[in-house]
Design an enzyme around this catalytic site. Structure first.
Site, mmCIF file in Angstrom:
data_model
loop_
_atom_site.group_PDB
_atom_site.id
_atom_site.type_symbol
_atom_site.label_atom_id
_atom_site.label_comp_id
_atom_site.label_asym_id
_atom_site.label_seq_id
_atom_site.Cartn_x
_atom_site.Cartn_y
_atom_site.Cartn_z
ATOM 1 N N GLU A 1 4.494 5.867 -3.728
ATOM 2 C CA GLU A 1 3.071 5.788 -4.116
ATOM 3 C C GLU A 1 2.630 6.974 -4.966
ATOM 4 O O GLU A 1 1.781 6.861 -5.828
ATOM 5 C CB GLU A 1 2.175 5.698 -2.865
ATOM 6 C CG GLU A 1 2.294 4.403 -2.071
ATOM 7 C CD GLU A 1 3.354 4.470 -0.971
ATOM 8 O OE1 GLU A 1 4.285 5.297 -1.060
ATOM 9 O OE2 GLU A 1 3.248 3.667 -0.016
ATOM 10 N N ALA B 1 3.012 -2.696 -1.753
ATOM 11 C CA ALA B 1 1.790 -3.480 -1.951
ATOM 12 C C ALA B 1 1.764 -3.921 -3.409
ATOM 13 O O ALA B 1 2.411 -3.313 -4.267
ATOM 14 C CB ALA B 1 0.576 -2.627 -1.624
ATOM 15 N N GLY C 1 4.438 0.043 0.825
ATOM 16 C CA GLY C 1 4.018 -0.817 1.935
ATOM 17 C C GLY C 1 5.193 -1.565 2.549
ATOM 18 O O GLY C 1 5.159 -1.921 3.734
ATOM 19 N N GLU D 1 6.673 0.807 4.881
ATOM 20 C CA GLU D 1 5.717 0.938 6.004
ATOM 21 C C GLU D 1 5.770 -0.286 6.917
ATOM 22 O O GLU D 1 5.678 -0.166 8.141
ATOM 23 C CB GLU D 1 4.306 1.149 5.447
ATOM 24 C CG GLU D 1 4.148 2.541 4.834
ATOM 25 C CD GLU D 1 2.869 2.728 4.038
ATOM 26 O OE1 GLU D 1 2.525 1.807 3.249
ATOM 27 O OE2 GLU D 1 2.204 3.753 4.197
HETATM 28 N N1 DAK Z 1 3.653 -4.769 -7.138
HETATM 29 C C1 DAK Z 1 3.570 -5.759 -8.031
HETATM 30 N N2 DAK Z 1 4.651 -6.226 -8.716
HETATM 31 C C2 DAK Z 1 5.821 -5.657 -8.462
HETATM 32 C C3 DAK Z 1 5.971 -4.601 -7.536
HETATM 33 C C4 DAK Z 1 4.809 -4.169 -6.841
HETATM 34 N N3 DAK Z 1 4.858 -3.211 -5.908
HETATM 35 N N4 DAK Z 1 7.269 -4.238 -7.528
HETATM 36 C C5 DAK Z 1 7.898 -5.012 -8.407
HETATM 37 N N5 DAK Z 1 7.050 -5.879 -8.964
HETATM 38 C C6 DAK Z 1 7.309 -6.909 -9.966
HETATM 39 C C7 DAK Z 1 7.532 -6.274 -11.353
HETATM 40 O O1 DAK Z 1 6.301 -6.026 -11.963
HETATM 41 C C8 DAK Z 1 8.316 -7.338 -12.036
HETATM 42 O O2 DAK Z 1 7.451 -8.383 -12.429
HETATM 43 P P1 DAK Z 1 7.443 -8.935 -13.952
HETATM 44 O O3 DAK Z 1 7.203 -7.742 -14.786
HETATM 45 O O4 DAK Z 1 8.817 -9.539 -14.114
HETATM 46 O O5 DAK Z 1 6.338 -9.934 -13.948
HETATM 47 C C9 DAK Z 1 9.206 -7.901 -10.913
HETATM 48 O O6 DAK Z 1 8.565 -7.534 -9.709
HETATM 49 C C10 DAK Z 1 10.597 -7.299 -10.918
HETATM 50 O O7 DAK Z 1 10.471 -5.894 -10.925
HETATM 51 P P2 DAK Z 1 11.212 -4.960 -12.006
HETATM 52 O O8 DAK Z 1 11.436 -5.676 -13.283
HETATM 53 O O9 DAK Z 1 10.449 -3.686 -12.048
HETATM 54 O O10 DAK Z 1 12.632 -4.774 -11.285
HETATM 55 P P3 DAK Z 1 13.582 -3.496 -11.387
HETATM 56 O O11 DAK Z 1 14.830 -3.910 -10.669
HETATM 57 O O12 DAK Z 1 13.700 -2.984 -12.776
HETATM 58 O O13 DAK Z 1 12.866 -2.359 -10.535
HETATM 59 C C11 DAK Z 1 11.698 -1.490 -8.592
HETATM 60 C C12 DAK Z 1 12.689 -2.535 -9.138
HETATM 61 C C13 DAK Z 1 11.444 -1.841 -7.137
HETATM 62 C C14 DAK Z 1 12.359 -0.085 -8.653
HETATM 63 C C15 DAK Z 1 10.387 -1.477 -9.420
HETATM 64 O O14 DAK Z 1 9.943 -2.833 -9.503
HETATM 65 C C16 DAK Z 1 9.312 -0.643 -8.830
HETATM 66 O O15 DAK Z 1 9.328 0.587 -8.994
HETATM 67 N N6 DAK Z 1 8.345 -1.303 -8.183
HETATM 68 C C17 DAK Z 1 7.174 -0.612 -7.642
HETATM 69 C C18 DAK Z 1 7.531 0.149 -6.377
HETATM 70 C C19 DAK Z 1 6.312 0.874 -5.830
HETATM 71 O O16 DAK Z 1 5.750 1.771 -6.497
HETATM 72 N N7 DAK Z 1 5.905 0.521 -4.627
HETATM 73 C C20 DAK Z 1 4.753 1.144 -3.970
HETATM 74 C C21 DAK Z 1 3.515 0.357 -4.318
HETATM 75 S S1 DAK Z 1 2.031 1.047 -3.653
HETATM 76 C C22 DAK Z 1 -2.733 -0.512 2.117
HETATM 77 C C23 DAK Z 1 -1.511 -0.666 2.707
HETATM 78 C C24 DAK Z 1 -0.364 -0.395 1.988
HETATM 79 C C25 DAK Z 1 -0.441 0.030 0.681
HETATM 80 C C26 DAK Z 1 -1.669 0.159 0.073
HETATM 81 C C27 DAK Z 1 -2.832 -0.103 0.781
HETATM 82 N N8 DAK Z 1 -3.952 -0.748 2.830
HETATM 83 C C28 DAK Z 1 -3.809 -1.234 4.249
HETATM 84 C C29 DAK Z 1 -5.205 -0.631 2.259
HETATM 85 C C30 DAK Z 1 0.788 0.293 -0.028
HETATM 86 C C31 DAK Z 1 0.830 0.706 -1.312
HETATM 87 C C32 DAK Z 1 2.062 0.536 -2.059
HETATM 88 O O17 DAK Z 1 3.048 0.030 -1.556
#
Ligand code: DAK
Length: 257
Positions: A131, A65, A108, A111
């Site tokens: 998360e 997400a 997400g 998921e």
């Molecule tokens: N959200 C927003 N931006 C994201 C992102 C994300 N989840 N993942 C990556 N990006 C963006 C980065 O911020 C970056 O943008 P800029 O800084 O260039 O503007 C760009 O994508 C490239 O990412 P990185 O520079 O970080 O690339 P790397 O290769 O170094 O790293 C990575 C890739 C995937 C390991 C890293 O980006 C990362 O750790 N991303 C976050 C992964 C994460 O924590 N995902 C879980 C998010 S929480 C719901 C349903 C579902 C959910 C919530 C509520 N409801 C129905 C209410 C789900 C929640 C989640 O998924």
């Protein structure tokens, strides 16, 4: 549609939904998820379409997400946007959905892939529920679907540490159907979709519904549900066509009637 692309292939039997926010690694913002929901709803009603594929790009299926969109939100904001209805709607899709996953399938994104019915992965795919690292936990089925797919020990470790697993490990653990070289994952997903699209769409949808039911109800009730669907298919033209084709030693031509 701003964040997804929808196309059709193989005599319009297969619909392809491509998540298209490449710079953000297909982070699932509200608009993108709304578009996926609307597209699935429309394709589910579209008589031409028999199988749906959801994919991202080589680098990312979806990295979760959109954290930037969620960061400042309160419980009340989250409640009001009611994103769960979007996910529930996706889960209600009758037609089979294949996730073609390459690169990151996180949070997400993982998921969403698990909400699909089958996963074809490239060797570069990585699955994770990170998360916990940002102070929350999976909210769109991760704790449930991952546990059902991998069992408690592995799911617990992934959910509590946020560690990713490789495509190879995901296949070993039963999360994905198959793993192929990156240049082949779409071809492989299409191959699987074509095979399913050549069956009776009614039988396919009722069989999908029955398999899904096994996750919801005790065995006795699941068997009862299965029987009803089995009987029901005997009122379809496709059942006559399928069985007659077998007897006449020819290929069945299913019409979904
Ligand atoms: N959200 C927003 N931006 C994201 C992102 C994300 N989840 N993942 C990556 N990006 C963006 C980065 O911020 C970056 O943008 P800029 O800084 O260039 O503007 C760009 O994508 C490239 O990412 P990185 O520079 O970080 O690339 P790397 O290769 O170094 O790293 C990575 C890739 C995937 C390991 C890293 O980006 C990362 O750790 N991303 C976050 C992964 C994460 O924590 N995902 C879980 C998010 S929480 C719901 C349903 C579902 C959910 C919530 C509520 N409801 C129905 C209410 C789900 C929640 C989640 O998924």
């Amino acid at each position: 549609m701003e964040f997804i692309k929808v196309t059709k292939a193989y005599d319009k039997y297969i619909a392809l939904i491509e998540l298209n926010r490449p710079k953000e690694l297909n982070a699932l913002n509200l608009q993108l998820m709304g578009e996926v929901r609307d597209a699935l709803k429309e394709l589910d009603q579209d008589d031409e379409v028999r199988v749906i594929i959801i994919t991202g790009n080589e680098r990312a299926f979806a990295a979760g997400a959109d954290i930037k969109q969620m960061a400042g939100k309160t419980t009340v904001d989250m409640w009001k946007t009611d994103q769960f209805s979007t996910w529930d709607q996706i889960n209600k899709t009758r037609k089979p959905i294949i996730a073609a996953v390459s690169g990151f399938a996180l949070g997400g994104g993982c998921e969403l892939a698990m909400t699909c019915d089958m996963i074809v992965a490239s060797e570069t795919a990585q699955f994770g529920q990170p998360e916990i690292k940002i102070g929350v936990m999976p909210g769109a089925g991760g704790t449930q679907r991952l546990t059902k797919a991998l069992g408690k020990a592995k799911a617990m470790e992934m959910v509590l540490t946020g560690k990713f697993i490789s495509a190879e490990e995901a296949e070993k653990l039963g999360l994905v159907n198959r793993v192929v070289p990156v240049e082949l994952y779409m071809t492989e997903a299409l191959k699987l979709a074509k095979e399913i699209a050549s069956m009776s769409p009614l039988a396919v949808q009722m069989a999908k519904e029955s398999v899904k039911r096994s996750f919801e109800v005790p065995l006795e009730e699941g068997l009862h549900f299965e029987r009803k669907n089995f009987y029901m298919l005997f009122s379809s033209e496709d059942q006559k066509e399928g069985m007659n084709a077998f007897v006449e030693k020819r290929k069945a031509d299913f019409k979904g009637k």
